[in-house]
Design a protein around this motif. Structure first.
Motif, PDB file in Angstrom:
ATOM      1  N   LEU A  16       0.824  -1.197   0.000  1.00  0.00           N
ATOM      2  CA  LEU A  16       0.000   0.000   0.000  1.00  0.00           C
ATOM      3  C   LEU A  16       0.864   1.256   0.000  1.00  0.00           C
ATOM      4  CD1 LEU A  16      -2.526  -1.012   2.814  1.00  0.00           C
ATOM      5  CD2 LEU A  16      -2.893  -1.215   0.340  1.00  0.00           C
ATOM      6  N   GLN A  17       0.310   2.316  -0.523  1.00  0.00           N
ATOM      7  CA  GLN A  17       0.926   3.624  -0.362  1.00  0.00           C
ATOM      8  C   GLN A  17       0.671   4.077   1.072  1.00  0.00           C
ATOM      9  OE1 GLN A  17      -0.423   6.455  -3.308  1.00  0.00           O
ATOM     10  NE2 GLN A  17      -0.541   4.875  -4.892  1.00  0.00           N
ATOM     11  N   THR A  18       1.735   4.346   1.811  1.00  0.00           N
ATOM     12  CA  THR A  18       1.596   4.727   3.215  1.00  0.00           C
ATOM     13  C   THR A  18       2.258   6.073   3.467  1.00  0.00           C
ATOM     14  OG1 THR A  18       3.626   3.518   3.765  1.00  0.00           O
ATOM     15  CG2 THR A  18       1.545   2.320   3.997  1.00  0.00           C
ATOM     16  N   PRO A  19       1.786   6.811   4.468  1.00  0.00           N
ATOM     17  CA  PRO A  19       2.419   8.087   4.813  1.00  0.00           C
ATOM     18  C   PRO A  19       3.783   7.841   5.464  1.00  0.00           C
ATOM     19  CG  PRO A  19       0.773   7.507   6.442  1.00  0.00           C
ATOM     20  CD  PRO A  19       0.654   6.492   5.343  1.00  0.00           C
ATOM     21  N   LEU A  20       4.600   8.862   5.518  1.00  0.00           N
ATOM     22  CA  LEU A  20       5.948   8.730   6.053  1.00  0.00           C
ATOM     23  C   LEU A  20       5.953   8.267   7.508  1.00  0.00           C
ATOM     24  CD1 LEU A  20       7.693  11.907   4.538  1.00  0.00           C
ATOM     25  CD2 LEU A  20       7.919   9.514   3.815  1.00  0.00           C
ATOM     26  N   GLU A  21       4.926   8.654   8.260  1.00  0.00           N
ATOM     27  CA  GLU A  21       4.909   8.302   9.684  1.00  0.00           C
ATOM     28  C   GLU A  21       4.534   6.847   9.947  1.00  0.00           C
ATOM     29  OE1 GLU A  21       1.146  10.976   9.193  1.00  0.00           O
ATOM     30  OE2 GLU A  21       3.048  10.640   8.172  1.00  0.00           O
ATOM     31  N   ILE A  22       4.081   6.128   8.947  1.00  0.00           N
ATOM     32  CA  ILE A  22       3.747   4.711   9.089  1.00  0.00           C
ATOM     33  C   ILE A  22       4.752   3.894   8.284  1.00  0.00           C
ATOM     34  CG2 ILE A  22       2.025   2.912   8.714  1.00  0.00           C
ATOM     35  CD1 ILE A  22       1.181   4.881  10.825  1.00  0.00           C
ATOM     36  N   GLU A  23       5.589   3.135   8.989  1.00  0.00           N
ATOM     37  CA  GLU A  23       6.583   2.310   8.312  1.00  0.00           C
ATOM     38  C   GLU A  23       5.916   1.050   7.768  1.00  0.00           C
ATOM     39  OE1 GLU A  23      10.658   2.374  10.312  1.00  0.00           O
ATOM     40  OE2 GLU A  23       9.323   2.901  11.975  1.00  0.00           O
ATOM     41  N   GLY A  24       6.073   0.846   6.465  1.00  0.00           N
ATOM     42  CA  GLY A  24       5.360  -0.228   5.778  1.00  0.00           C
ATOM     43  C   GLY A  24       5.610  -1.611   6.342  1.00  0.00           C
ATOM     44  N   HIS A  25       6.841  -1.880   6.801  1.00  0.00           N
ATOM     45  CA  HIS A  25       7.135  -3.230   7.280  1.00  0.00           C
ATOM     46  C   HIS A  25       6.397  -3.550   8.575  1.00  0.00           C
ATOM     47  CE1 HIS A  25      10.088  -1.049   9.829  1.00  0.00           C
ATOM     48  NE2 HIS A  25       9.959  -2.082  10.643  1.00  0.00           N
ATOM     49  N   LYS A  26       6.029  -2.520   9.330  1.00  0.00           N
ATOM     50  CA  LYS A  26       5.357  -2.758  10.605  1.00  0.00           C
ATOM     51  C   LYS A  26       3.889  -3.152  10.428  1.00  0.00           C
ATOM     52  CE  LYS A  26       8.444   0.086  13.377  1.00  0.00           C
ATOM     53  NZ  LYS A  26       8.599   1.272  14.265  1.00  0.00           N
ATOM     54  N   ILE A  27       3.315  -2.822   9.298  1.00  0.00           N
ATOM     55  CA  ILE A  27       1.923  -3.209   9.027  1.00  0.00           C
ATOM     56  C   ILE A  27       1.843  -4.114   7.798  1.00  0.00           C
ATOM     57  CG2 ILE A  27       0.954  -1.162  10.129  1.00  0.00           C
ATOM     58  CD1 ILE A  27       0.441  -0.093   7.236  1.00  0.00           C
ATOM     59  N   LEU A  28       2.956  -4.779   7.451  1.00  0.00           N
ATOM     60  CA  LEU A  28       2.978  -5.607   6.250  1.00  0.00           C
ATOM     61  C   LEU A  28       1.938  -6.718   6.307  1.00  0.00           C
ATOM     62  CD1 LEU A  28       4.235  -6.313   3.540  1.00  0.00           C
ATOM     63  CD2 LEU A  28       5.972  -7.642   4.766  1.00  0.00           C
ATOM     64  N   SER A  29       1.861  -7.425   7.434  1.00  0.00           N
ATOM     65  CA  SER A  29       0.902  -8.523   7.564  1.00  0.00           C
ATOM     66  C   SER A  29      -0.535  -8.018   7.494  1.00  0.00           C
ATOM     67  CB  SER A  29       1.138  -9.267   8.884  1.00  0.00           C
ATOM     68  OG  SER A  29       0.231 -10.328   9.041  1.00  0.00           O
ATOM     69  N   LEU A  30      -0.797  -6.885   8.129  1.00  0.00           N
ATOM     70  CA  LEU A  30      -2.136  -6.287   8.092  1.00  0.00           C
ATOM     71  C   LEU A  30      -2.490  -5.821   6.689  1.00  0.00           C
ATOM     72  CD1 LEU A  30      -4.680  -4.998   9.449  1.00  0.00           C
ATOM     73  CD2 LEU A  30      -3.264  -2.974   9.878  1.00  0.00           C
ATOM     74  N   SER A  31      -1.596  -5.061   6.066  1.00  0.00           N
ATOM     75  CA  SER A  31      -1.900  -4.531   4.741  1.00  0.00           C
ATOM     76  C   SER A  31      -2.015  -5.642   3.702  1.00  0.00           C
ATOM     77  CB  SER A  31      -0.838  -3.513   4.318  1.00  0.00           C
ATOM     78  OG  SER A  31       0.462  -4.082   4.300  1.00  0.00           O
ATOM     79  N   ALA A  32      -1.312  -6.771   3.917  1.00  0.00           N
ATOM     80  CA  ALA A  32      -1.379  -7.893   2.979  1.00  0.00           C
ATOM     81  C   ALA A  32      -2.758  -8.545   2.967  1.00  0.00           C
ATOM     82  CB  ALA A  32      -0.307  -8.930   3.306  1.00  0.00           C
ATOM     83  N   LEU A  33      -3.568  -8.303   3.985  1.00  0.00           N
ATOM     84  CA  LEU A  33      -4.935  -8.824   3.973  1.00  0.00           C
ATOM     85  C   LEU A  33      -5.732  -8.254   2.803  1.00  0.00           C
ATOM     86  CD1 LEU A  33      -5.927  -8.742   7.770  1.00  0.00           C
ATOM     87  CD2 LEU A  33      -5.482 -10.758   6.360  1.00  0.00           C
ATOM     88  N   SER A  34      -5.276  -7.120   2.251  1.00  0.00           N
ATOM     89  CA  SER A  34      -5.972  -6.527   1.099  1.00  0.00           C
ATOM     90  C   SER A  34      -5.913  -7.442  -0.114  1.00  0.00           C
ATOM     91  CB  SER A  34      -5.362  -5.168   0.767  1.00  0.00           C
ATOM     92  OG  SER A  34      -3.994  -5.292   0.408  1.00  0.00           O
ATOM     93  N   LEU A  35      -4.970  -8.401  -0.119  1.00  0.00           N
ATOM     94  CA  LEU A  35      -4.875  -9.362  -1.221  1.00  0.00           C
ATOM     95  C   LEU A  35      -5.921 -10.465  -1.103  1.00  0.00           C
ATOM     96  CD1 LEU A  35      -1.001  -9.830  -1.331  1.00  0.00           C
ATOM     97  CD2 LEU A  35      -2.379  -8.184  -2.600  1.00  0.00           C
ATOM     98  N   CYS A  36      -6.611 -10.518   0.031  1.00  0.00           N
ATOM     99  CA  CYS A  36      -7.539 -11.619   0.313  1.00  0.00           C
ATOM    100  C   CYS A  36      -9.002 -11.214   0.166  1.00  0.00           C
ATOM    101  CB  CYS A  36      -7.314 -12.129   1.740  1.00  0.00           C
ATOM    102  SG  CYS A  36      -5.618 -12.639   2.098  1.00  0.00           S
ATOM    103  N   VAL A  37      -9.260 -10.128  -0.543  1.00  0.00           N
ATOM    104  CA  VAL A  37     -10.615  -9.611  -0.644  1.00  0.00           C
ATOM    105  C   VAL A  37     -11.595 -10.654  -1.136  1.00  0.00           C
ATOM    106  CG1 VAL A  37     -12.091  -8.023  -1.955  1.00  0.00           C
ATOM    107  CG2 VAL A  37     -10.020  -7.192  -0.854  1.00  0.00           C
ATOM    108  N   SER A  38     -11.184 -11.472  -2.114  1.00  0.00           N
ATOM    109  CA  SER A  38     -12.110 -12.449  -2.690  1.00  0.00           C
ATOM    110  C   SER A  38     -12.077 -13.801  -1.999  1.00  0.00           C
ATOM    111  CB  SER A  38     -11.797 -12.653  -4.174  1.00  0.00           C
ATOM    112  OG  SER A  38     -10.486 -13.162  -4.339  1.00  0.00           O
TER     113      SER A  38
END
Length: 270
Positions: free
Chosen positions: A244-266
């Motif tokens: 995901l596109q994330t703001p500078l204050e949110i480090e992508g690796h810290k929410i990688l598992s959470l954001s990866a749920l977006s791949l499971c929509v179907s």
């Protein structure tokens, strides 16, 4: 995500636009973290909300009652087993569940983990009931997205992928982008973490000096966990995979598992 606190809302975030958003919820033992995405952009995220907020929302009433385009809920497991899809028979689920030592307050679910494996896992009944507020068809195993995003990024055979959530570590390894190893361990401190990662390395017959370790979750570049692992392995660094596109204050690796749920929509639980 117990060691990190997030509460971010994009300036353009509005629940009036919920029909175009996807709501991601990742449940832990007693808390949950949520994120809202607008296509591939993170527009809101917050963690450490009590589980009761899902069934009797107060602070998040407006958000949790909004009419989102998609909802994905990641369920934790107190035990799991993987089976090849070619041999899995859903009619035998009750028999297979016996290997998980299911307690009276636990329920068993099964679903495809990737295009080769089915995961059979148990989760606390109170968590399943909380998730049912949004429909069990919207639930997936919590790390399904994480494992799939790793697989699609051409992981090296000598690479270990580590995701830390509080005192739990997940470790995965792939062979030609096919899942070769996956397990979780409870640990207390950097020495135990190094022990479990070394144990997996030995089991896979990998040479530590030529093994690369990529870490996501509750970790900071240069912290004691990374420093300790770097004493044993050829390379240890934060996982820079972006979903995901994330703001500078949110480090992508810290929410990688959470954001990866977006791949499971179907995806749907079986």
């Amino acid at each position: 995500m117990s060691e990190y606190n997030y509460n971010y809302h994009d300036d353009d975030f509005s629940l009036d636009k919920a029909q175009g958003y996807t709501l991601l919820i990742q449940i832990d033992k007693t808390t949950f973290t949520y994120a809202v995405t607008d296509q591939n952009k993170l527009v809101a995220v917050a963690d450490n909300h009590p589980l009761d907020e899902l069934t009797n929302p107060e602070e998040l009433l407006d958000l949790l009652s909004a009419n989102f385009k998609n909802v994905v809920i990641g369920l934790p497991a107190t035990g799991f087993s993987l089976l090849p899809q070619t041999v899995f028979n859903p009619d035998k689920l009750t028999d297979l569940a016996r290997f998980l030592d299911v307690k009276a307050d636990e329920k068993v679910l099964s679903q495809p983990l990737d295009n080769r494996n089915v995961i059979i896992y148990k989760t606390p009944e109170n968590i399943l009931n909380a998730a049912d507020e949004f429909g069990l068809r919207n639930t997936v195993y919590t790390s399904k997205g994480w494992l799939n995003v790793l697989a699609r990024n051409q992981p090296g055979d000598r690479d270990l992928y580590v995701n830390i959530n509080g005192g739990t570590v997940e470790i995965a390894n792939f062979n030609f982008s096919k899942l070769r190893f996956y397990n979780t361990f409870e640990f207390t401190g950097e020495d135990e973490l190094a022990y479990f990662v070394s144990l997996v390395t030995d089991e896979l017959n990998l040479q530590p000096a030529y093994t690369y370790v990529y870490i996501s979750g509750d970790v900071d570049a240069g912290d004691k966990n990374i420093t300790r692992l770097a004493e044993f392995f050829g390379k240890v660094e934060v996982n820079t995979t972006k979903i995901l596109q994330t703001p500078l204050e949110i480090e992508g690796h810290k929410i990688l598992s959470l954001s990866a749920l977006s791949l499971c929509v179907s995806s749907e639980a079986l």
